[in-house]
Write an enzyme that holds these catalytic residues in place. Structure first.
Site, short mmCIF file in Angstrom:
data_model
loop_
_atom_site.label_atom_id
_atom_site.label_comp_id
_atom_site.label_asym_id
_atom_site.label_seq_id
_atom_site.Cartn_x
_atom_site.Cartn_y
_atom_site.Cartn_z
N HIS A 1 36.56 32.56 40.84
CA HIS A 1 35.56 32.35 41.88
C HIS A 1 35.23 30.87 41.98
O HIS A 1 35.19 30.17 40.97
CB HIS A 1 34.27 33.13 41.57
CG HIS A 1 33.47 33.38 42.80
ND1 HIS A 1 32.57 32.46 43.28
CD2 HIS A 1 33.49 34.41 43.68
CE1 HIS A 1 32.06 32.95 44.40
NE2 HIS A 1 32.59 34.12 44.66
N ASP B 1 35.69 41.88 44.16
CA ASP B 1 36.80 42.65 44.72
C ASP B 1 37.57 43.46 43.68
O ASP B 1 38.29 44.38 44.05
CB ASP B 1 37.77 41.72 45.46
CG ASP B 1 37.12 41.14 46.69
OD1 ASP B 1 36.50 41.92 47.44
OD2 ASP B 1 37.19 39.92 46.89
N1 COA Z 1 44.68 34.29 39.14
C1 COA Z 1 45.31 33.34 38.42
N2 COA Z 1 44.89 32.07 38.37
C2 COA Z 1 43.80 31.75 39.05
C3 COA Z 1 43.09 32.69 39.83
C4 COA Z 1 43.57 33.99 39.85
N3 COA Z 1 42.94 34.93 40.55
N4 COA Z 1 42.02 32.10 40.39
C5 COA Z 1 42.07 30.82 40.00
N5 COA Z 1 43.14 30.60 39.19
C6 COA Z 1 43.51 29.38 38.56
C7 COA Z 1 44.23 28.46 39.53
O1 COA Z 1 45.60 28.72 39.58
C8 COA Z 1 43.89 27.12 38.97
O2 COA Z 1 44.66 26.94 37.80
P1 COA Z 1 45.29 25.54 37.44
O3 COA Z 1 44.12 24.63 37.23
O4 COA Z 1 46.08 25.83 36.23
O5 COA Z 1 46.11 25.15 38.64
C9 COA Z 1 42.44 27.30 38.50
O6 COA Z 1 42.32 28.69 38.18
C10 COA Z 1 41.43 26.93 39.58
O7 COA Z 1 41.67 27.77 40.70
P2 COA Z 1 41.48 27.38 42.21
O8 COA Z 1 42.41 28.19 43.04
O9 COA Z 1 41.52 25.89 42.36
O10 COA Z 1 40.01 27.87 42.43
P3 COA Z 1 39.30 27.92 43.82
O11 COA Z 1 37.87 27.68 43.56
O12 COA Z 1 39.97 27.05 44.82
O13 COA Z 1 39.57 29.40 44.31
C11 COA Z 1 39.48 31.69 44.55
C12 COA Z 1 38.71 30.44 44.14
C13 COA Z 1 38.54 32.87 44.57
C14 COA Z 1 40.06 31.49 45.95
C15 COA Z 1 40.61 31.93 43.53
O14 COA Z 1 40.04 32.17 42.26
C16 COA Z 1 41.53 33.04 43.94
O15 COA Z 1 42.46 32.81 44.72
N6 COA Z 1 41.30 34.28 43.43
C17 COA Z 1 42.11 35.41 43.82
C18 COA Z 1 41.67 35.94 45.18
C19 COA Z 1 40.35 36.65 45.12
O16 COA Z 1 40.11 37.46 44.24
N7 COA Z 1 39.51 36.34 46.09
C20 COA Z 1 38.20 36.95 46.21
C21 COA Z 1 37.11 35.99 45.93
S1 COA Z 1 35.52 36.78 45.88
#
Ligand code: COA
Length: 375
Positions: free
Chosen positions: A263, A314
């Protein structure tokens, strides 16, 4: 020479505070709507009361809640001519969120106050939209099954009617309570992607329907509301509890995102996920499918130990809906059915203290291009 902007770029607006808000707050792992904790509301309130709280910034009196609920319940039915139009839309191979976005836009054409910008008209539009969103989702399900849409029963709640209109059967009281709690848990979430999208559209002083259609488009994506559906598809792909740990380790090794985890704001856990985890355990056991909860728990433990990430709203909502027999691609539309109330609270807050959103883009494109005649 193109104008350049040398300010720092905040990709994804991370850390940017874009507006003040009094709708909902996230402080560490505590989520509040208008100052009420989500735990308090999930345990004691109803979705209709939560909508009142979100829109009025206070709890209703018993009489106010009864009158407000009645108005909402009375507004659930769709105009007959719209039902006919909706029945003619394609549903096969169409994602229900794409259909819902279109249907919401069509609904605006049947609302003679849709373009009005006075407070009273906007409030009536908000009521109608909130009341009808579940009706639209249920209608989609009936039409794609080749069945006739079912009209809502005005004496019943939005949660009751959704299950009734989708299945054609009077729903089990326990399922109505579960769905009502899910609607409460999904109703708002500070400046998330779709709420921000609704506010951006409202900030141009566009109409309410346009703001909600923008929000629906944003919610649809798998990084936002679309994640709940992806979670269930992942569980089905993994198939067994025994396969879960290795499957997840492999996905993480391949740098894949595990849906339902992580998140932007919560770093110490999403309080909604905790509530939903308990609901998932109980419902999966009751439905005779405990393996879906057990598999989820293995995934939860593995993602935490391997990557330090916690489940978000979710993750466990997927198995809650699955245990209730709700079709997988309706999970995100149900999210929209609830979240429309939060979007509307944000849209009203935006209108009350508006300044158009217009950030800058830092120029990284070509310079000094010269047009030449094509011949
Ligand atoms: N699975 C695996 N790795 C994840 C992850 C996940 N669900 N969510 C974040 N990470 C990792 C990223 O790959 C990144 O790793 P790194 O530093 O080694 O590259 C790190 O955690 C930071 O993630 P980032 O994508 O930059 O975080 P964000 O704040 O931009 O994104 C979300 C937040 C929610 C978009 C992201 O966690 C995600 O895509 N989750 C899955 C989709 C989801 O469940 N969405 C519903 C949100 S309520």
């Amino acid at each position: 020479m193109a104008e350049t902007y040398e300010g720092a770029v905040d990709r994804g607006l991370e850390g940017v505070v874009a507006c003040t808000t009094g709708v909902s707050s996230i402080v560490d792992a505590t989520l509040c709507y208008r100052g009420f904790t989500i735990e308090d509301l999930a345990e004691h309130s109803s979705y209709e009361e939560v909508v009142f709280i979100l829109w009025n910034d206070r709890q209703p009196t018993a009489a106010e809640l009864s009158a407000f609920s009645k108005t909402l319940r009375d507004s659930q039915a769709l105009p007959a001519s719209l039902v006919n139009t909706l029945k003619s839309l394609p549903t096969k191979e169409i994602h229900p969120m794409a259909w819902l976005r279109t249907a919401t836009s069509l609904l605006a054409l049947y609302d003679d106050q849709a373009q009005n910008d006075d407070e009273q008209s906007r409030k009536s539009v908000a009521l109608r939209l909130t009341a009808k969103m579940g009706t639209l989702v249920a209608l989609f399900e009936r039409v794609r099954q080749g069945k006739e849409p079912i009209a809502p029963k005005v004496e019943q709640s939005l949660a009751w009617n959704f299950l009734y209109m989708m299945t054609g059967k009077e729903p089990d009281t326990a399922f109505v309570k579960v769905l009502d709690t899910c609607l409460i848990l999904h109703a708002d979430h500070e400046l998330n992607c779709s709420a921000f999208a609704s506010r951006v559209t409202a900030s141009s002083l566009s109409d309410i329907y346009s703001a909600i259609v923008s929000a629906l488009g944003a919610l649809k994506g798998p990084l936002h509301g679309g994640a709940n559906e992806q979670v269930m598809l992942m569980l089905k792909d993994i198939k067994t509890v025994d396969a879960a740990k290795e499957w997840i380790k492999q996905a993480l090794a391949n740098k894949e995102k595990v849906m339902g985890f992580g998140h932007r704001v919560y770093k110490n856990g999403d309080p909604r996920a905790k509530i939903l985890r308990g609901m998932s355990k109980e419902l999966c056991e009751k439905a005779g499918m405990p393996h879906w909860y057990e598999m989820s728990k293995v995934i939860d433990d593995t993602v935490q130990s391997e990557k330090g990430l916690l489940p978000n709203v979710d993750f466990y909502s997927a198995t809650v809906y699955y245990s209730m027999g709700i079709p997988i691609d309706l999970y995100t539309p149900i999210f929209a059915f609830s979240r429309v109330s939060g979007w509307l609270a944000h849209v009203f807050e935006q209108f009350a203290n508006n300044r158009i959103y217009r950030p800058r883009g830092k120029w990284v494109g070509k310079e000094n291009q010269k047009w030449k005649p094509l011949a």
